[in-house]
Enzyme design. Structure first.
Site, PDB file in Angstrom:
ATOM      1  N   PHE A 264       0.848  -1.184   0.000  1.00 63.70           N
ATOM      2  CA  PHE A 264       0.000   0.000   0.000  1.00 63.70           C
ATOM      3  C   PHE A 264       0.893   1.246   0.000  1.00 63.70           C
ATOM      4  CE2 PHE A 264      -3.008   2.878   2.370  1.00 63.70           C
ATOM      5  CZ  PHE A 264      -3.985   2.916   1.382  1.00 63.70           C
TER       6      PHE A 264
ATOM      7  N   ASP B  26       0.761  -5.603   7.943  1.00 63.90           N
ATOM      8  CA  ASP B  26      -0.379  -4.688   7.849  1.00 63.90           C
ATOM      9  C   ASP B  26      -1.604  -5.540   7.515  1.00 63.90           C
ATOM     10  OD1 ASP B  26      -2.372  -2.876   7.135  1.00 63.90           O
ATOM     11  OD2 ASP B  26      -0.959  -1.451   6.242  1.00 63.90           O
TER      12      ASP B  26
ATOM     13  N   ARG C  92     -13.022  -2.452  -8.189  1.00 60.83           N
ATOM     14  CA  ARG C  92     -12.808  -3.263  -6.989  1.00 60.83           C
ATOM     15  C   ARG C  92     -14.126  -3.468  -6.241  1.00 60.83           C
ATOM     16  NH1 ARG C  92      -8.771  -1.455  -2.148  1.00 60.83           N
ATOM     17  NH2 ARG C  92     -10.399   0.118  -1.990  1.00 60.83           N
TER      18      ARG C  92
ATOM     19  N   TYR D 258     -11.817   0.754  10.115  1.00 61.78           N
ATOM     20  CA  TYR D 258     -13.003   1.320   9.448  1.00 61.78           C
ATOM     21  C   TYR D 258     -13.384   0.547   8.186  1.00 61.78           C
ATOM     22  CZ  TYR D 258      -9.201   3.807   7.027  1.00 61.78           C
ATOM     23  OH  TYR D 258      -8.040   4.111   6.363  1.00 61.78           O
ATOM     24  N   LYS D 259     -12.687  -0.529   7.879  1.00 61.71           N
ATOM     25  CA  LYS D 259     -13.033  -1.349   6.711  1.00 61.71           C
ATOM     26  C   LYS D 259     -13.976  -2.467   7.174  1.00 61.71           C
ATOM     27  CE  LYS D 259      -8.926   0.186   4.335  1.00 61.71           C
ATOM     28  NZ  LYS D 259      -7.481   0.017   4.186  1.00 61.71           N
TER      29      LYS D 259
END
Ligand code: PLP
Length: 417
Positions: free
Chosen positions: A132, A202, A376, A227-228
């Site tokens: 990321f 991660d 996605r 928050y995902k």
């Protein structure tokens, strides 16, 4: 048996799967409008009724009435530990090894610095070029900050070959944010340990989506966002895991009073807390922490293995329907087809990805795009149904078939994609 020889899937068969889904009841906790199909829970999880009520109570009762007393009387001071306990269950860890604070990026900074310093005679921080971007920026910043430290970026397939005696820290993301490809957490952690390095994982796209077992992995450090798939709300605080066996040797580079063993002694000398709370620094964000605390209750009583198996099955269903129903429209599956190699998201590619996604959102199917050509879709197991997958593919088929994406309004580029 390939998709072409099997009988094509139909919507009724998927409705039956929903009817026997042990997680069907959990969906009712979520405030999702009828007709909306939300396939972006891998980027921002959906909200829950109970979270809205909890935040209202914290503001109107605990803050407005209780004022500063609420640190004690409403248990605000205990919130980080309480939330850490709930997260630990999902991570396969113990509560004293997890702390909740800051953003994932800030926690990664603290974790990588601490790990590098715990291996003072080694100079390399190793990561991969699919990581990321924020993680690459953080690792680059650490390498510039610390004396005699080099950031080495190689392809994911070359990581094992680069685990030599000069590597202090390996840092990687477990589920690739674009393709959803899973890294071999157990194998790479073992290889890093055999080479004498520490590993920082991660888990932002992992926790709540695929099985995470930090003790089983023999993990050293890990960070991730809430928050995902954990539905904590926009910008909810992230977590940091530090294995108990390393607490003594891991020192946070951001020292603050809440990481002190006894913050309210107001001692001029820093004495790190004995456990993972040594990675706290400032005052907890009570509003967002309360929201996260409440949101995690959606997982109480949920068997994580059942949820992750459902996420895989939803992804498999999506891929199969794309194969069966979107042939000839220029759409390709860019994620691993083997569900054991994949997180809870699927990436499709198409030359017109951006306007296609905008047109799909106009049809009430929300996913997102990742440049240059990626569409996605995330399959959050707590609230996505099998029929949602059918309906999403059908609406995507219509968008492609009628070229609904080819309108000027769908080319307007927003800031956040
Ligand atoms: C979403 C995500 C993050 C989030 O980082 P923040 O600093 O919390 O904004 C970090 N890493 C990965 C791999 C992610 O997918």
């Amino acid at each position: 048996m390939t998709a072409s020889t099997a009988r094509p899937l139909d919507r009724a068969a998927l409705a039956e799967r929903d009817a026997s889904d042990p997680l069907a009841g959990v969906r009712r906790r979520f405030s999702l409008r009828d007709g909306l199909i939300y396939l972006d829970g891998n980027s921002l999880g959906a909200s829950q009724w109970a979270v809205a009520e909890r935040v209202r109570r914290v503001v109107e009762e605990e803050w407005t009435e209780g004022l500063i007393r609420s640190w004690n009387t409403a248990g605000w001071v205990d919130l980080p530990g309480q939330v850490a306990g709930k997260l630990a269950t999902l991570l396969g860890a113990d509560a004293d090894e997890v702390t909740v604070t800051d953003s994932t990026s800030a926690n990664l900074f603290k974790a990588v610095v601490a790990a590098r310093r715990a291996r003072p005679d080694r100079r390399v921080i190793l990561t991969d070029d699919r990581n990321f971007p924020s993680d690459l920026y953080v690792a680059g910043g650490v390498a510039e900050l610390l004396a005699d430290t080099e950031l080495r970026i190689v392809s994911p397939d070359e990581i094992a070959d680069h685990l030599g005696p000069d590597v202090a820290v390996l840092t990687m993301t477990h589920v690739d944010f674009r393709s959803g490809r899973l890294a071999d957490a157990v194998g790479l952690t073992r290889a890093a340990h055999e080479a004498g390095a520490l590993v920082v994982w991660d888990l932002s796209h992992s926790t709540g989506a695929v099985e995470v077992d930090l003790h089983g992995w023999d993990a050293d450090l890990a960070v991730g966002c809430t928050y995902k798939y954990l539905n904590g709300g926009p910008g909810s605080p992230a977590y940091l895991y530090a294995a108990r066996r390393l607490h003594e040797v891991l020192d946070s580079p951001v020292r603050g009073w809440f990481g002190h063993a006894r913050p309210f002694d107001f001692s001029p000398d820093h004495e790190p807390a004995p456990d993972a709370t040594r990675f706290l620094n400032g005052t907890a964000p009570v509003l967002s922490l309360a929201a996260l605390d409440e949101s995690l209750d959606a997982w109480s009583g949920v068997d994580v293995a059942t949820a992750t198996a459902k996420a895989r099955a939803l992804g498999d269903t999506f891929i199969r329907l794309v194969d069966e129903r979107l042939d000839g429209y220029g759409v390709e599956v860019a994620s691993p087809r083997d569900p054991e190699q994949r997180g809870a998201q699927v990436l499709l590619t198409h030359d017109e990805a951006y306007p296609i996604m905008q047109a799909l959102i106009a049809e009430d199917v929300i996913g997102d795009v990742r440049p240059p050509r990626g569409l996605r879709f995330g399959f959050a197991p707590l609230y996505v149904r099998y029929v949602d997958v059918w309906d999403a593919v059908e609406r995507l088929r219509i968008v492609l078939d009628e070229a609904r994406w080819d309108r000027p309004e769908h080319r307007h580029r927003a800031t956040v994609i």
